[in-house]
Structure formats: C-alpha cells, structure tokens
Design a protein around this motif. Sequence first.
Motif, PDB file in Angstrom:
ATOM      1  N   LEU A  81       0.808  -1.223   0.000  1.00  0.00           N
ATOM      2  CA  LEU A  81       0.000   0.000   0.000  1.00  0.00           C
ATOM      3  C   LEU A  81       0.837   1.267   0.000  1.00  0.00           C
ATOM      4  N   ARG A 133      -6.178   4.864  -0.719  1.00  0.00           N
ATOM      5  CA  ARG A 133      -5.862   3.449  -0.595  1.00  0.00           C
ATOM      6  C   ARG A 133      -7.143   2.665  -0.317  1.00  0.00           C
ATOM      7  N   ARG A 135      -3.957   3.260  -4.736  1.00  0.00           N
ATOM      8  CA  ARG A 135      -3.644   1.832  -4.767  1.00  0.00           C
ATOM      9  C   ARG A 135      -4.817   1.020  -4.236  1.00  0.00           C
ATOM     10  N   LEU A 185      -5.673  -2.979  -3.065  1.00  0.00           N
ATOM     11  CA  LEU A 185      -5.102  -4.273  -2.713  1.00  0.00           C
ATOM     12  C   LEU A 185      -6.223  -5.249  -2.387  1.00  0.00           C
ATOM     13  N   TRP A 190      -6.145   1.521 -14.831  1.00  0.00           N
ATOM     14  CA  TRP A 190      -5.346   0.967 -13.741  1.00  0.00           C
ATOM     15  C   TRP A 190      -4.163   0.159 -14.269  1.00  0.00           C
ATOM     16  N   ARG A 233       0.056  -4.511 -11.134  1.00  0.00           N
ATOM     17  CA  ARG A 233       1.445  -4.790 -10.821  1.00  0.00           C
ATOM     18  C   ARG A 233       1.640  -6.304 -10.678  1.00  0.00           C
ATOM     19  N   SER A 291       2.689  -8.421  -7.414  1.00  0.00           N
ATOM     20  CA  SER A 291       1.605  -9.210  -6.846  1.00  0.00           C
ATOM     21  C   SER A 291       2.042 -10.647  -6.594  1.00  0.00           C
ATOM     22  N   LEU A 331      -2.256  -6.195  -6.533  1.00  0.00           N
ATOM     23  CA  LEU A 331      -2.114  -4.748  -6.385  1.00  0.00           C
ATOM     24  C   LEU A 331      -2.395  -4.047  -7.705  1.00  0.00           C
ATOM     25  N   TYR A 332      -3.301  -3.075  -7.655  1.00  0.00           N
ATOM     26  CA  TYR A 332      -3.601  -2.204  -8.795  1.00  0.00           C
ATOM     27  C   TYR A 332      -3.289  -0.766  -8.399  1.00  0.00           C
ATOM     28  N   VAL A 333      -2.693  -0.007  -9.339  1.00  0.00           N
ATOM     29  CA  VAL A 333      -2.329   1.378  -9.102  1.00  0.00           C
ATOM     30  C   VAL A 333      -2.956   2.239 -10.197  1.00  0.00           C
TER      31      VAL A 333
END
Length: 410
Positions: free
Chosen positions: A56, A327, A358, A360, A382, A385, A389, A406-408
């Motif tokens: 995060l 987050r 982010r 999660l 998005w 990752r 991940s 995990l997406y950012v």
Amino acid sequence: MASRASIGTGRAVGGAVHRHQQLSKQGLLERAFTFAFRGLVYAQIWEDPEVDLEALAITPDCHVVTIASGGCNVLSYLTADPKAITAVDLNTAHIALNRLKVAAARHLPDHGAFHRFFAQANRKENIAAYLTYVRPHLDETTRRYWEGRGLIGRRRISGFSRGFYKRGLLGGFIGAAHRIAKLYGVDPRLMLEAKTIEEQRVIFDSKFAPFFDKKFVRWLLDQPASLFGLGIPPAQYEALAGDEPDGMSAVVRQRLEKLACDFALADNYFAWQAFGRGYGEGADAPLPPYLKPANYDSVVDRVDRVEIRHANMCDYLDTMADGSLDRYILLDAQDWMTDEVLTRLWSAITRTAKPGARVLFRTAAEPTLLPGRVPQEILDRWDYRAAESLDYTRRDRSAIYGGVHLYVLK
C-alpha cells in the motif's frame, strides 16, 4: 430468537452472496452460509498486514478505506501514519469487535493491559479491565453486543477471559480441525515444537501430509459447507477448488504446507493461531504490528483517525467525492461478487481515487479475477502490478490465499 442485528447482518451478507434460486442446491448452500455468517466470523483477520503495508505504501496524506473484518489490520495500518482510516463491514459482530479495539486503545492504561487483552485474551483480569476502562466509553449498541449472551449462555465479553481466538466461525473451524486430527493420532500443537524451518518440514511431511490421504478427510473437504468456517461462501469455494484434479483436499493441503513450511514459526503468528489456537505466550512470540510494544504509542496516538462504519463498501464509496481517496483494501470480498457488483465497485473506486491510488485485494484462486468481468475501459485506467503481486502472494504468511493483487491508478 435471532437478534435484530444478526438478522440485519444476514440480509446484508445475503445480498452479497446469494446468486441462485433459493431451493436449488447452490441456493441452499448460499443461504446456509448466510446463516453461519450472522455472528462473529474472524476473531483475527487472516491477511498479512506486513505485506499490506509494503504494497500500500501509505503516506501521511492518505485516506485509507478498508473492509474491517477482525480489526487487526485496521489498527496495524496506523503504524504507517495515514491521515485517516475508514473501516466498513456488513457484519455487526465485526463492527462491535473493531469498536472494542478502538476503545481499548484509547482507554486501557498501558501496553501491558492492551497486550493482555488482545494478545493473551484468556485472562480474568481482562474482564475487570473491560468494566473499569473500556465499557464506560462504548456506544450502547457495542456494549449491548459484548454484554449479550452467545449460544451457550455466556456473555460474549467473557471470551477474553477464556481464549477469544477460539471463538467465532473461524475459531470453531480450527477447533474442529484439531479434534479430527487428534482422532487420527495427530496433535496440531506438535508443529509448535519445531525449532527450525527444517524441523517444521519434517513434522509436516511425517505427521500432517498423510492426514490428507484419509478417505473421510478427503470426503469432508469436498463438501462446500465444510469450509464455511473459513468464511468461504459457495462461489469462493468453487474458485478455490479451481481445476485441481485431486479436489479440495489437495488445495487445503498445499495451503497448510505453505503455512507450516515456508515461514519460521518465530516470525509467523498465523501459524501459531492455526496450530496453537492463539498467540504464543513468550516475550518473543510473533504478533501483528498493532500489538507489538514498539508500535503501542503510535497506535494510541493515532487511533482517533479511525472511523468504523456498518456499511457496504459500494454504498460508502457512493457518498464520497471524486478524487478523494488514496488506498483501498478489499480483502477477499470480490470472490463473492457478481459481475454487476464488481463493475459497480470498480466504477466507484475509479471515480473516488486520486492519481496514484492503490487497491489491494486477495483471491482464493491464483489469477486476478477482474479481466473479462469489469469493463475494459475501467481496467485501462489501472496498472496491474503483476510481478509485485506474485511476490506479495509468495510472502503472505497467512498462506490461505491463491493470490494477492495490487492495482495502481495510472
């Protein structure tokens, strides 16, 4: 008679879980799960907070939104010094547990009392501490929950004098697993005698691995209701089983092997919970971040930044302004969701997310579940990752999930 709160929880959870007609086989399983989920499910959350904190990358300007569950991670995130944490949950028991933890952090006199209450959770002194320091500061609904009586007639707060981590749906599941293992001559606490990872491997291979070859054990794990105690609804059971030719027993064996063999016991409190039904008693016993002495002052100083809401995540996000959140932690809740609900959730996340936000989450199966189920125009916003991940999945000490993702926001 079921309490009004438990009925409300059942309806809310049912709205998330029910996908099939009531009298179909799957429909009956879904409604049985909803009934089981009305009370306390997780006395301790089973997502690794150290992995979460790394993924995060929380900064002091972050507003964190998470599903509350047992509340361990909510308080552990305070160690990263976020601006605010909003914890939402549909389960009234989880809401009551989170509010109890927040009040205890605010009002118990020192770390010794806080540690005794939540790390040991089996001492009569905890009830006196509750009455003296915590009870006067609880709202009426939370106080009524803890002073109400459970199925066996004891007040729920008494769990903190009798081994709280043996309570709840998960605690009952672990207890049942211990009893079945002992019927086959295996005491799960034997694992805790290992001094090295090599010894952990020897014990697992010689004592635990053969357990999964027993016909009754294989049959039992092939029943979807057998994993209700892990908080796994029928849809998630199907995802967890996946294409494994040897059935669910093979999946559970693989996850238990990871828990038993991939991490040193001295560093993995999830293993202590699974094999010992509580945290270790020694001064060096592994603990979640919020219970470690070094983090106590930070947790107490920042606990007023936590807001607990009895709400659906989508409903909460609908109240928030565009670009207002940083987050998001979804636990494994998406495994329950239909495509329609997933699209609603990710539409709300994308609308409320700041640049660089982010998200999660965890999944029972290994792959991320979003492609093909959430519109591509949303996912294109998005960055998934993938390599990170996979690394987080490998290092998640709880060991029960197939994937940590995990997406950012681009």
